[in-house]
Design a protein around this motif. Sequence first.
Motif, PDB file in Angstrom:
ATOM      1  N   UNK A   1      13.576  -9.593 -38.434  1.00  0.00           N
ATOM      2  CA  UNK A   1      13.229  -8.596 -37.688  1.00  0.00           C
ATOM      3  C   UNK A   1      12.622  -8.930 -36.282  1.00  0.00           C
ATOM      4  N   UNK A   2      11.625  -9.715 -36.295  1.00  0.00           N
ATOM      5  CA  UNK A   2      10.989 -10.058 -35.034  1.00  0.00           C
ATOM      6  C   UNK A   2      11.846 -10.510 -33.937  1.00  0.00           C
ATOM      7  N   UNK A   3      12.896 -11.647 -34.560  1.00  0.00           N
ATOM      8  CA  UNK A   3      13.873 -12.011 -33.391  1.00  0.00           C
ATOM      9  C   UNK A   3      14.937 -10.924 -32.940  1.00  0.00           C
ATOM     10  N   UNK A   4      15.170  -9.695 -33.702  1.00  0.00           N
ATOM     11  CA  UNK A   4      16.089  -8.717 -33.390  1.00  0.00           C
ATOM     12  C   UNK A   4      15.446  -7.804 -32.331  1.00  0.00           C
ATOM     13  N   UNK A   5      14.236  -7.954 -32.012  1.00  0.00           N
ATOM     14  CA  UNK A   5      13.718  -6.963 -31.020  1.00  0.00           C
ATOM     15  C   UNK A   5      14.296  -7.335 -29.570  1.00  0.00           C
ATOM     16  N   UNK A   6      14.369  -6.126 -28.896  1.00  0.00           N
ATOM     17  CA  UNK A   6      14.728  -6.459 -27.380  1.00  0.00           C
ATOM     18  C   UNK A   6      13.917  -7.371 -26.588  1.00  0.00           C
ATOM     19  N   UNK A   7      14.451  -7.944 -25.755  1.00  0.00           N
ATOM     20  CA  UNK A   7      13.680  -9.036 -24.924  1.00  0.00           C
ATOM     21  C   UNK A   7      13.756  -8.415 -23.547  1.00  0.00           C
ATOM     22  N   UNK A   8      12.782  -8.350 -22.880  1.00  0.00           N
ATOM     23  CA  UNK A   8      12.892  -8.036 -21.443  1.00  0.00           C
ATOM     24  C   UNK A   8      11.984  -9.100 -20.585  1.00  0.00           C
ATOM     25  N   UNK A   9      12.517  -9.818 -19.499  1.00  0.00           N
ATOM     26  CA  UNK A   9      12.062 -10.832 -19.039  1.00  0.00           C
ATOM     27  C   UNK A   9      11.348 -10.425 -17.672  1.00  0.00           C
ATOM     28  N   UNK A  10      10.189 -10.893 -17.465  1.00  0.00           N
ATOM     29  CA  UNK A  10       9.593 -10.764 -16.146  1.00  0.00           C
ATOM     30  C   UNK A  10       9.147 -12.114 -15.574  1.00  0.00           C
ATOM     31  N   UNK A  11       9.355 -12.067 -14.232  1.00  0.00           N
ATOM     32  CA  UNK A  11       8.697 -13.401 -13.735  1.00  0.00           C
ATOM     33  C   UNK A  11       7.645 -13.095 -12.645  1.00  0.00           C
ATOM     34  N   UNK A  12       6.746 -13.876 -12.455  1.00  0.00           N
ATOM     35  CA  UNK A  12       5.726 -13.781 -11.380  1.00  0.00           C
ATOM     36  C   UNK A  12       5.972 -14.784 -10.463  1.00  0.00           C
ATOM     37  N   UNK A  13       5.932 -14.535  -8.978  1.00  0.00           N
ATOM     38  CA  UNK A  13       6.631 -15.473  -8.018  1.00  0.00           C
ATOM     39  C   UNK A  13       5.962 -14.794  -6.607  1.00  0.00           C
ATOM     40  N   UNK A  14       5.251 -15.608  -6.095  1.00  0.00           N
ATOM     41  CA  UNK A  14       4.479 -15.269  -4.829  1.00  0.00           C
ATOM     42  C   UNK A  14       3.389 -14.091  -5.237  1.00  0.00           C
ATOM     43  N   UNK A  15       2.852 -14.096  -6.216  1.00  0.00           N
ATOM     44  CA  UNK A  15       1.901 -13.072  -6.673  1.00  0.00           C
ATOM     45  C   UNK A  15       2.722 -11.707  -6.928  1.00  0.00           C
ATOM     46  N   UNK A  16       3.879 -11.727  -7.196  1.00  0.00           N
ATOM     47  CA  UNK A  16       4.694 -10.221  -7.333  1.00  0.00           C
ATOM     48  C   UNK A  16       5.404 -10.494  -8.821  1.00  0.00           C
ATOM     49  N   UNK A  17       5.420  -9.287  -9.387  1.00  0.00           N
ATOM     50  CA  UNK A  17       6.247  -9.240 -10.576  1.00  0.00           C
ATOM     51  C   UNK A  17       7.703  -8.901 -10.256  1.00  0.00           C
ATOM     52  N   UNK A  18       8.623  -9.531 -10.765  1.00  0.00           N
ATOM     53  CA  UNK A  18      10.206  -9.356 -10.581  1.00  0.00           C
ATOM     54  C   UNK A  18      10.837  -9.231 -12.061  1.00  0.00           C
ATOM     55  N   UNK A  19      11.451  -8.186 -12.511  1.00  0.00           N
ATOM     56  CA  UNK A  19      11.622  -6.826 -11.418  1.00  0.00           C
ATOM     57  C   UNK A  19      10.100  -6.178 -11.667  1.00  0.00           C
TER      58      UNK A  19
ATOM     59  N   UNK B   1      10.626   1.979 -29.750  1.00  0.00           N
ATOM     60  CA  UNK B   1      11.103   0.680 -30.062  1.00  0.00           C
ATOM     61  C   UNK B   1       9.968  -0.191 -29.736  1.00  0.00           C
ATOM     62  N   UNK B   2       9.835  -1.255 -30.361  1.00  0.00           N
ATOM     63  CA  UNK B   2       8.954  -2.362 -30.070  1.00  0.00           C
ATOM     64  C   UNK B   2       9.704  -3.482 -29.362  1.00  0.00           C
ATOM     65  N   UNK B   3       9.367  -3.827 -28.174  1.00  0.00           N
ATOM     66  CA  UNK B   3       9.833  -4.924 -27.415  1.00  0.00           C
ATOM     67  C   UNK B   3       9.106  -5.966 -27.201  1.00  0.00           C
ATOM     68  N   UNK B   4       9.797  -6.805 -26.861  1.00  0.00           N
ATOM     69  CA  UNK B   4       9.033  -8.410 -26.460  1.00  0.00           C
ATOM     70  C   UNK B   4       9.190  -8.504 -24.940  1.00  0.00           C
ATOM     71  N   UNK B   5       8.047  -8.914 -24.257  1.00  0.00           N
ATOM     72  CA  UNK B   5       8.077  -9.168 -23.057  1.00  0.00           C
ATOM     73  C   UNK B   5       7.668 -10.584 -22.739  1.00  0.00           C
ATOM     74  N   UNK B   6       8.735 -11.246 -22.166  1.00  0.00           N
ATOM     75  CA  UNK B   6       8.422 -12.638 -21.876  1.00  0.00           C
ATOM     76  C   UNK B   6       8.296 -12.571 -20.357  1.00  0.00           C
ATOM     77  N   UNK B   7       7.036 -13.124 -20.084  1.00  0.00           N
ATOM     78  CA  UNK B   7       6.558 -13.171 -18.639  1.00  0.00           C
ATOM     79  C   UNK B   7       6.431 -14.711 -18.262  1.00  0.00           C
ATOM     80  N   UNK B   8       6.969 -15.205 -17.292  1.00  0.00           N
ATOM     81  CA  UNK B   8       7.155 -16.533 -16.563  1.00  0.00           C
ATOM     82  C   UNK B   8       6.443 -16.676 -15.387  1.00  0.00           C
TER      83      UNK B   8
END
Length: 132
Positions: A26-44, A53-60
């Motif tokens: 079930x944990x692996x089926x959660x929707x994933x959303x990727x955010x990156x930090x670059x030049x001190x900004x979040x993208x998107x 819905x419980x979702x997984x944010x992956x922040x790089x």
Amino acid sequence: MTNAYFTRLISIIISGLLLLFTINAKAQQRPEYHIKIENHLFYPAKIDIPVNTKVKLIISNYDETVEEFDSFSLNREKVIFPNQKAIIFIGPLPEGEYRFFGEYHPHSARGTVVVVKNPLTQTTESGAQHVN
């Protein structure tokens, strides 16, 4: 100890393992959303996620400095070291906007999670958004 005892013990162990596998699946089926930090900004800087819905944010963090994902409305804080990733689970949430910011660069590192009934976009690891 009797055979009945060992049979019961094996049954309990197998039940526990099945429960762990189910939770992991079930944990692996959660929707994933990727955010990156670059030049001190979040993208998107804005992501749309589905309501209730419980979702997984992956922040790089691609910066050479540490940053902290911080959100009062999401009740989340997470330090993200340079060139590392962090995972944050959020939700389930009702419709609305939830702001987040970078603790160490609060004037530039800002973003919003928008919870909607039917999100039109999903964010990939590269930061690109795809229409569903």
